[in-house]
Design an enzyme around this catalytic site. Structure first.
Site, mmCIF file in Angstrom:
data_model
loop_
_atom_site.group_PDB
_atom_site.id
_atom_site.type_symbol
_atom_site.label_atom_id
_atom_site.label_comp_id
_atom_site.label_asym_id
_atom_site.label_seq_id
_atom_site.Cartn_x
_atom_site.Cartn_y
_atom_site.Cartn_z
ATOM 1 N N ARG A 183 6.350 9.093 -5.367
ATOM 2 C CA ARG A 183 7.570 8.308 -5.600
ATOM 3 C C ARG A 183 7.342 7.141 -6.556
ATOM 4 O O ARG A 183 8.258 6.631 -7.154
ATOM 5 C CB ARG A 183 8.152 7.825 -4.279
ATOM 6 C CG ARG A 183 7.327 6.743 -3.626
ATOM 7 C CD ARG A 183 8.058 6.146 -2.461
ATOM 8 N NE ARG A 183 8.061 7.019 -1.312
ATOM 9 C CZ ARG A 183 8.181 6.574 -0.052
ATOM 10 N NH1 ARG A 183 8.343 5.288 0.179
ATOM 11 N NH2 ARG A 183 8.151 7.387 0.961
ATOM 12 N N ARG A 215 1.052 8.584 -3.469
ATOM 13 C CA ARG A 215 1.732 9.261 -2.353
ATOM 14 C C ARG A 215 1.920 10.724 -2.657
ATOM 15 O O ARG A 215 2.034 11.127 -3.823
ATOM 16 C CB ARG A 215 3.098 8.607 -2.116
ATOM 17 C CG ARG A 215 2.998 7.278 -1.401
ATOM 18 C CD ARG A 215 4.384 6.712 -1.156
ATOM 19 N NE ARG A 215 4.327 5.635 -0.180
ATOM 20 C CZ ARG A 215 4.535 5.783 1.123
ATOM 21 N NH1 ARG A 215 4.848 6.964 1.620
ATOM 22 N NH2 ARG A 215 4.455 4.763 1.940
ATOM 23 N N HIS A 250 -1.256 3.268 -4.491
ATOM 24 C CA HIS A 250 -1.091 4.267 -3.427
ATOM 25 C C HIS A 250 -0.538 5.528 -4.082
ATOM 26 O O HIS A 250 0.603 5.539 -4.549
ATOM 27 C CB HIS A 250 -0.113 3.703 -2.386
ATOM 28 C CG HIS A 250 0.071 4.574 -1.190
ATOM 29 N ND1 HIS A 250 0.793 4.181 -0.086
ATOM 30 C CD2 HIS A 250 -0.365 5.821 -0.893
ATOM 31 C CE1 HIS A 250 0.794 5.136 0.819
ATOM 32 N NE2 HIS A 250 0.103 6.158 0.346
ATOM 33 N N GLU A 265 -9.163 -2.125 7.002
ATOM 34 C CA GLU A 265 -8.171 -3.072 6.489
ATOM 35 C C GLU A 265 -7.227 -3.370 7.649
ATOM 36 O O GLU A 265 -6.583 -2.461 8.187
ATOM 37 C CB GLU A 265 -7.391 -2.495 5.312
ATOM 38 C CG GLU A 265 -6.348 -3.503 4.800
ATOM 39 C CD GLU A 265 -5.519 -3.001 3.625
ATOM 40 O OE1 GLU A 265 -6.026 -2.190 2.824
ATOM 41 O OE2 GLU A 265 -4.348 -3.417 3.520
ATOM 42 N N HIS A 298 -0.748 -6.323 3.996
ATOM 43 C CA HIS A 298 0.608 -5.828 4.261
ATOM 44 C C HIS A 298 1.521 -6.981 4.630
ATOM 45 O O HIS A 298 1.306 -7.648 5.639
ATOM 46 C CB HIS A 298 0.672 -4.756 5.360
ATOM 47 C CG HIS A 298 1.805 -3.798 5.097
ATOM 48 N ND1 HIS A 298 3.123 -4.153 5.227
ATOM 49 C CD2 HIS A 298 1.815 -2.519 4.643
ATOM 50 C CE1 HIS A 298 3.886 -3.142 4.887
ATOM 51 N NE2 HIS A 298 3.124 -2.136 4.513
ATOM 52 N N GLU A 335 -5.282 3.873 -2.402
ATOM 53 C CA GLU A 335 -4.717 4.007 -1.058
ATOM 54 C C GLU A 335 -4.134 5.404 -0.950
ATOM 55 O O GLU A 335 -3.481 5.878 -1.884
ATOM 56 C CB GLU A 335 -3.617 2.951 -0.942
ATOM 57 C CG GLU A 335 -3.284 2.536 0.435
ATOM 58 C CD GLU A 335 -2.109 1.574 0.412
ATOM 59 O OE1 GLU A 335 -2.188 0.560 -0.294
ATOM 60 O OE2 GLU A 335 -1.128 1.869 1.095
ATOM 61 N N ASN A 356 -1.700 -4.928 -5.469
ATOM 62 C CA ASN A 356 -1.120 -3.589 -5.422
ATOM 63 C C ASN A 356 -0.006 -3.523 -6.466
ATOM 64 O O ASN A 356 0.950 -4.302 -6.416
ATOM 65 C CB ASN A 356 -0.569 -3.354 -4.011
ATOM 66 C CG ASN A 356 0.039 -1.973 -3.858
ATOM 67 O OD1 ASN A 356 0.776 -1.511 -4.728
ATOM 68 N ND2 ASN A 356 -0.251 -1.317 -2.763
ATOM 69 N N THR A 374 4.105 1.700 3.988
ATOM 70 C CA THR A 374 3.255 2.108 5.104
ATOM 71 C C THR A 374 3.646 1.309 6.348
ATOM 72 O O THR A 374 3.645 0.083 6.316
ATOM 73 C CB THR A 374 1.778 1.832 4.758
ATOM 74 O OG1 THR A 374 1.555 2.273 3.430
ATOM 75 C CG2 THR A 374 0.857 2.548 5.695
ATOM 76 N N HIS A 376 4.735 -1.327 -7.085
ATOM 77 C CA HIS A 376 6.141 -1.673 -7.368
ATOM 78 C C HIS A 376 6.467 -1.601 -8.849
ATOM 79 O O HIS A 376 7.619 -1.385 -9.218
ATOM 80 C CB HIS A 376 6.453 -3.072 -6.843
ATOM 81 C CG HIS A 376 6.578 -3.116 -5.349
ATOM 82 N ND1 HIS A 376 7.119 -2.101 -4.619
ATOM 83 C CD2 HIS A 376 6.226 -4.068 -4.454
ATOM 84 C CE1 HIS A 376 7.103 -2.417 -3.334
ATOM 85 N NE2 HIS A 376 6.547 -3.603 -3.211
HETATM 86 N N1 PXP Z 1 -2.243 -2.647 2.397
HETATM 87 C C1 PXP Z 1 -1.741 -1.412 2.635
HETATM 88 C C2 PXP Z 1 -2.592 -0.428 3.372
HETATM 89 C C3 PXP Z 1 -0.448 -1.050 2.204
HETATM 90 O O1 PXP Z 1 0.058 0.165 2.465
HETATM 91 C C4 PXP Z 1 0.312 -1.995 1.471
HETATM 92 C C5 PXP Z 1 1.664 -1.632 0.954
HETATM 93 O O2 PXP Z 1 1.556 -0.717 -0.077
HETATM 94 C C6 PXP Z 1 -0.272 -3.255 1.246
HETATM 95 C C7 PXP Z 1 -1.526 -3.563 1.740
HETATM 96 C C8 PXP Z 1 0.438 -4.311 0.482
HETATM 97 O O3 PXP Z 1 1.585 -4.704 1.176
HETATM 98 P P1 PXP Z 1 2.646 -5.621 0.499
HETATM 99 O O4 PXP Z 1 3.236 -4.858 -0.643
HETATM 100 O O5 PXP Z 1 3.635 -5.884 1.595
HETATM 101 O O6 PXP Z 1 1.937 -6.851 0.022
#
Ligand code: PXP
Length: 389
Positions: A200, A196, A194, A302, A342, A221, A158, A252, A161
């Site tokens: 953001r 949003r 993601h 997921e 997550h 996402e 992901n 999330t 960030h």
């Molecule tokens: N899966 C989902 C559905 C999420 O919302 C997120 C966070 O954006 C992640 C995985 C990844 O989480 P993390 O950034 O804590 O690794």
């Protein structure tokens, strides 16, 4: 047709396609791949009738097996093994008692019935009963191993960030598109962003360019909001993951309440399916949500690993891990494809990655946090190295 499946029950809570596949795999494991096996699923009422008619016993039972060889003219078609009849009602009660999924219980009963057809009989002596029980365990282990062989867990990164950092300055770097390319070169097998509603971090421009540049798999996402659904339908990512989205949350926070909004989510899934986009639902490790996800046509779930990762003690972590393992097993056995994510980091990932039921892990924060120290390429490679080969 080595496996014939019969039933006249409505709304069976198991995947018949998977059961049929399992029957075929079991025939291979038992060295009779060309034999014909008939499986009948019945309810307790139907089972009681059969039990009385053929065994003179009152009430239902869990499984009955009728070998073809036993009947008149049985030697005429040696390739036909016979019938295994399973009561779904009794299997469901036993599954609840043993705390296993209905699929697992039905599979165990099928193995038991199949062994009877192959000449095993636990009623002949204690020694035979022991032999048969051991054989059942051995075949179940072989089946599960065979089903999972070739299914390697993959890593999807992901890159939200990276966009968060860019947005903090309001300029055009660092670019999540470039970051995604580096992740792929380092071995990531998917990219997650993601989009949003408040934009953001990830912007529409990022998703559009990533759609063209991602060589592995782009997983979008998103919350189930009309505007974002329309963007997804236009851009057509390789899959979408529906998540609950609140404007005030930092990330999330919990899984979707699929069971509580089946109708609306079913509509979104239908729209995505029409556009050829598979849908994953981000859910807590909870049986109700898994069954609901299957019912409304999701391709993937997921499983939320947040509580496992945030556990305050080893005991709590073990408990949360067990919930994830059980949920993944149940989803897998229902015929859903299973992802997880997550909060996973370099300490918590390995254990989840070793579950044979999970296809893909979605990881963002931990990899990006490490990337600041050691570089993105190395941070991704170190995470890839934690996955089972
Ligand atoms: N899966 C989902 C559905 C999420 O919302 C997120 C966070 O954006 C992640 C995985 C990844 O989480 P993390 O950034 O804590 O690794």
């Amino acid at each position: 047709m080595p496996v014939l499946l019969n039933h006249d029950l409505k709304g069976l809570p198991i995947s018949l396609a998977q059961l049929k596949r399992r029957g075929e795999t079991l025939l291979q494991i038992c060295n009779c791949p060309a034999s014909e096996l008939s499986i009948a699923l019945v309810d307790d009422r139907q089972m009681a009738v059969i039990n009385e008619q053929y065994r003179n016993k009152k009430g239902p039972t869990n499984v009955l097996a009728f070998a073809m060889q036993e009947g008149e003219g049985g030697d005429l078609a040696p390739e036909i093994l016979g019938d295994v009849i399973i009561s779904i009602d009794t299997a469901a009660k036993e599954a609840a008692k043993d705390e296993v999924s209905l699929h697992r219980r039905v599979t165990i009963l099928l193995i038991h019935g199949l062994l009877h057809l192959l000449g095993y009989d636990h009623e002949r002596s204690d020694a035979e009963a022991e032999l048969m029980a051991a054989k059942e365990q051995e075949i179940l282990a072989q089946l599960l191993k065979k089903e999972r062989r070739g299914q390697m867990v993959s890593l999807a990164i992901n890159v939200d960030h990276v966009a968060t950092l860019r947005q903090a300055r309001g300029i055009n770097e660092p670019d999540p598109v470039l970051a995604a390319g580096i992740c792929e070169l380092a071995g990531a097998q998917g990219i997650v962003v993601h989009l949003r509603e408040d934009r953001r971090h990830i912007q529409d421009r990022d998703v559009r360019i990533l759609r063209q540049t991602v060589k592995t798999k782009l997983n979008l996402e998103m919350g189930a909001a009309r505007e974002i659904i329309d963007i997804a339908l236009e851009i057509k990512p390789d899959m979408v993951t529906l998540v609950p989205e609140k404007r005030k949350e930092l990330t999330t926070e919990g899984g979707l309440n699929v069971a509580g909004q089946k109708k609306s989510l079913k509509g979104v899934i239908a729209q995505m399916s029409k556009a050829g986009i598979p849908v994953s639902l981000f859910i807590d490790p909870d049986s109700r949500q898994i069954v609901a996800a299957k019912e409304i046509g999701a391709t993937f779930v997921e499983i939320h690993t947040g509580r496992y990762c945030d556990a305050a003690s080893e005991q709590e972590r073990d408990h949360e891990f067990d919930l994830i393992a059980t949920a993944a097993e149940e989803a897998y056995e229902l015929g859903l494809r299973v992802n997880a994510g997550h909060g996973l980091n370099y300490l918590t990932t390995q254990r989840v990655a070793a579950l044979g039921t999970i296809e893909e892990l979605s990881i963002g924060h931990a990899v990006m946090a490490r990337a600041i120290m050691v570089g993105l390429d190395q941070a991704v490679r170190e995470m890839v190295a934690l996955l089972p080969k």
